[in-house]
Design a protein around this motif. Structure first.
Motif, short mmCIF file in Angstrom:
data_model
loop_
_atom_site.label_atom_id
_atom_site.label_comp_id
_atom_site.label_asym_id
_atom_site.label_seq_id
_atom_site.Cartn_x
_atom_site.Cartn_y
_atom_site.Cartn_z
N ASP A 6 0.82 -1.21 0.00
CA ASP A 6 0.00 0.00 0.00
C ASP A 6 0.86 1.27 0.00
O ASP A 6 2.07 1.23 0.16
CB ASP A 6 -0.91 -0.01 1.22
CG ASP A 6 -2.26 0.65 0.94
OD1 ASP A 6 -2.36 1.39 -0.07
OD2 ASP A 6 -3.20 0.43 1.70
N HIS A 7 0.16 2.39 -0.17
CA HIS A 7 0.76 3.73 -0.21
C HIS A 7 1.77 3.85 -1.36
O HIS A 7 2.80 4.50 -1.23
CB HIS A 7 1.43 4.09 1.11
CG HIS A 7 0.55 3.92 2.31
ND1 HIS A 7 -0.75 4.34 2.34
CD2 HIS A 7 0.81 3.38 3.53
CE1 HIS A 7 -1.27 4.06 3.53
NE2 HIS A 7 -0.36 3.47 4.26
N LEU A 8 1.45 3.20 -2.49
CA LEU A 8 2.32 3.33 -3.65
C LEU A 8 2.13 4.68 -4.33
O LEU A 8 1.13 5.37 -4.12
CB LEU A 8 2.02 2.21 -4.65
CG LEU A 8 2.34 0.78 -4.18
CD1 LEU A 8 1.83 -0.23 -5.21
CD2 LEU A 8 3.83 0.60 -3.94
N ASN A 9 3.10 5.03 -5.16
CA ASN A 9 2.98 6.25 -5.98
C ASN A 9 3.72 6.03 -7.30
O ASN A 9 4.10 4.90 -7.63
CB ASN A 9 3.48 7.49 -5.23
CG ASN A 9 4.96 7.39 -4.87
OD1 ASN A 9 5.71 6.57 -5.42
ND2 ASN A 9 5.40 8.25 -3.96
N SER A 31 -3.32 5.07 -1.70
CA SER A 31 -4.09 5.86 -0.75
C SER A 31 -4.29 7.26 -1.32
O SER A 31 -3.31 7.97 -1.58
CB SER A 31 -3.36 5.94 0.60
OG SER A 31 -3.20 4.65 1.14
N VAL A 32 -5.54 7.65 -1.52
CA VAL A 32 -5.88 8.95 -2.09
C VAL A 32 -6.25 9.86 -0.94
O VAL A 32 -7.22 9.60 -0.22
CB VAL A 32 -7.00 8.81 -3.12
CG1 VAL A 32 -7.32 10.16 -3.75
CG2 VAL A 32 -6.59 7.81 -4.20
N TYR A 33 -5.49 10.93 -0.76
CA TYR A 33 -5.47 11.67 0.50
C TYR A 33 -5.30 13.15 0.19
O TYR A 33 -4.50 13.51 -0.68
CB TYR A 33 -4.27 11.16 1.29
CG TYR A 33 -4.36 11.15 2.79
CD1 TYR A 33 -5.10 10.17 3.44
CD2 TYR A 33 -3.67 12.08 3.55
CE1 TYR A 33 -5.14 10.12 4.82
CE2 TYR A 33 -3.71 12.04 4.93
CZ TYR A 33 -4.44 11.06 5.56
OH TYR A 33 -4.48 11.02 6.93
N PRO A 34 -6.00 14.04 0.86
CA PRO A 34 -5.80 15.46 0.62
C PRO A 34 -4.37 15.90 0.92
O PRO A 34 -3.81 15.51 1.95
CB PRO A 34 -6.78 16.14 1.58
CG PRO A 34 -7.77 15.09 1.94
CD PRO A 34 -7.03 13.78 1.89
N MET A 76 -1.53 10.78 -2.70
CA MET A 76 -2.03 10.61 -4.06
C MET A 76 -3.35 11.37 -4.19
O MET A 76 -4.13 11.43 -3.24
CB MET A 76 -2.26 9.12 -4.32
CG MET A 76 -2.77 8.74 -5.69
SD MET A 76 -1.59 9.03 -7.01
CE MET A 76 -0.15 8.14 -6.39
N ASP A 77 -3.58 12.00 -5.36
CA ASP A 77 -4.88 12.63 -5.57
C ASP A 77 -5.60 11.93 -6.72
O ASP A 77 -5.06 11.01 -7.35
CB ASP A 77 -4.75 14.14 -5.82
CG ASP A 77 -3.95 14.49 -7.08
OD1 ASP A 77 -3.89 13.66 -8.01
OD2 ASP A 77 -3.38 15.59 -7.11
N GLU A 78 -6.83 12.35 -6.98
CA GLU A 78 -7.67 11.65 -7.95
C GLU A 78 -7.07 11.68 -9.35
O GLU A 78 -7.07 10.66 -10.06
CB GLU A 78 -9.07 12.27 -7.99
CG GLU A 78 -9.87 12.13 -6.71
CD GLU A 78 -9.70 13.29 -5.74
OE1 GLU A 78 -10.70 13.66 -5.10
OE2 GLU A 78 -8.55 13.80 -5.60
N GLU A 79 -6.56 12.83 -9.76
CA GLU A 79 -6.03 12.97 -11.12
C GLU A 79 -4.79 12.10 -11.32
O GLU A 79 -4.62 11.45 -12.35
CB GLU A 79 -5.73 14.44 -11.42
CG GLU A 79 -6.97 15.31 -11.56
CD GLU A 79 -7.68 15.58 -10.23
OE1 GLU A 79 -7.00 15.52 -9.17
OE2 GLU A 79 -8.90 15.83 -10.25
N VAL A 102 -12.57 9.17 -6.73
CA VAL A 102 -11.75 8.50 -7.74
C VAL A 102 -12.65 7.86 -8.80
O VAL A 102 -12.37 7.94 -10.00
CB VAL A 102 -10.84 7.45 -7.09
CG1 VAL A 102 -10.19 6.55 -8.15
CG2 VAL A 102 -9.77 8.12 -6.25
N ALA A 103 -13.74 7.23 -8.37
CA ALA A 103 -14.67 6.64 -9.33
C ALA A 103 -15.20 7.69 -10.30
O ALA A 103 -15.24 7.46 -11.52
CB ALA A 103 -15.82 5.97 -8.58
#
Length: 283
Positions: free
Chosen positions: A166-169, A186-189, A193-196, A229-230
């Motif tokens: 987890d927590h890949l980039n 992990s998509v996190y403010p 990672m962010d959605e884009e 993300v969806a």
């Protein structure tokens, strides 16, 4: 749209979050054992925490139509504290529980010798209990952390195909994918990672064995990131089937390796858990 958040720390969240997640389409989640922010000083505090992941949190989630499972482990940060490491001896008591679908979070925080020892021991526990493993990669020096993680996994009795990293980039995704492990993001403010960026990684590397999570906790985080993300995937041209694969079928497939995943929430839930209720006032 059905969504599965495969890594979220609901102990840190409110019932409003459960309600909002259900409205957004979340129907299942996995809550990994993690560092609570305040350092724990004895194994007994872990025991109470693990009991809550197996009892109170599934009860809370069910009130809002969400199936709750957990992973159990000594987390990497507290693996460095000798007051906490005896909890390793208690883990087998919890790893046989029905709602435990993996050993985790394990892995690295500061890449110390103590973390090496805890990671190897818990990979062995995963193999012994026929469970997959959820591995936390460090927030700093991520590529070195990934490589060190993979070295320990390859030396263990647990096949890499039963490991979710987890927590890949962008710096770690290719090597993680080439290893044969499952891929977690992990998509996190503001951080991680962010959605884009997530959509671009999916475009380049494909949706195979990819799990996307919110990792929402006590920090600046968002329990609705799986839905965001969806939506971003659909807006960028991915199909409904792609979304369902990444945000439902992939986490079901990974945690299903435990043979313990139960996705149906009973139509009628008890009003209390051990005499306690989530209701207040006139509700």
């Amino acid at each position: 749209m059905r969504l599965f958040d495969p890594h979220i720390h609901m102990t840190s969240r409110t019932t409003d979050d459960y309600k909002a997640m259900h409205a957004a389409g979340v129907r299942a989640l996995v809550e990994p054992a993690f560092w609570l922010g305040q350092p724990r000083t004895s194994p007994a505090s872990f025991h109470d925490y693990f009991d809550s992941l197996l009892g109170w949190e599934p009860f809370r989630a069910a009130q809002y139509g969400i199936a709750h499972h957990c992973t159990i482990a000594l987390n990497p940060k507290e693996a460095n504290d000798p007051r906490c490491t005896p909890v390793l001896d208690a883990l087998p008591r919890y790893l046989v529980k029905d709602n435990v679908v993996a050993v985790g979070e394990i892995g690295y925080d500061s890449m110390t010798a103590a973390e090496d020892t805890a990671l190897a021991a818990q990979l062995q526990l995963a193999a012994d209990h026929a469970l997959p493993a959820l591995v936390h990669t460090p927030h700093r020096d991520k590529l070195a952390g990934l490589r060190r993680t993979l070295d320990v996994v390859r030396e263990s009795a647990l096949p890499v195909e039963r490991v979710l990293i987890d927590h890949l980039n962008e710096t770690t995704v290719k090597e993680a994918k080439d290893s044969g492990a499952w891929l977690g993001f992990s998509v996190y403010p503001d951080t991680k990672m962010d959605e884009e960026r997530m959509v671009e990684i999916l475009r380049v590397h494909g949706p195979e064995n990819v799990l996307v999570n919110s990792a929402a906790d006590w920090g600046n985080s968002d329990p609705l990131k799986t839905r965001k993300v969806a939506d971003a995937m659909l807006a960028s041209g991915f199909t409904d089937d792609d979304v369902d694969r990444v945000l439902w079928r992939n986490p079901v497939a990974f945690y299903g390796l435990s043979d313990r995943l139960r996705l149906d929430v009973p139509a009628t839930e008890p009003a209390t858990h051990e005499g306690n209720s989530v209701l207040r006032g006139g509700e």
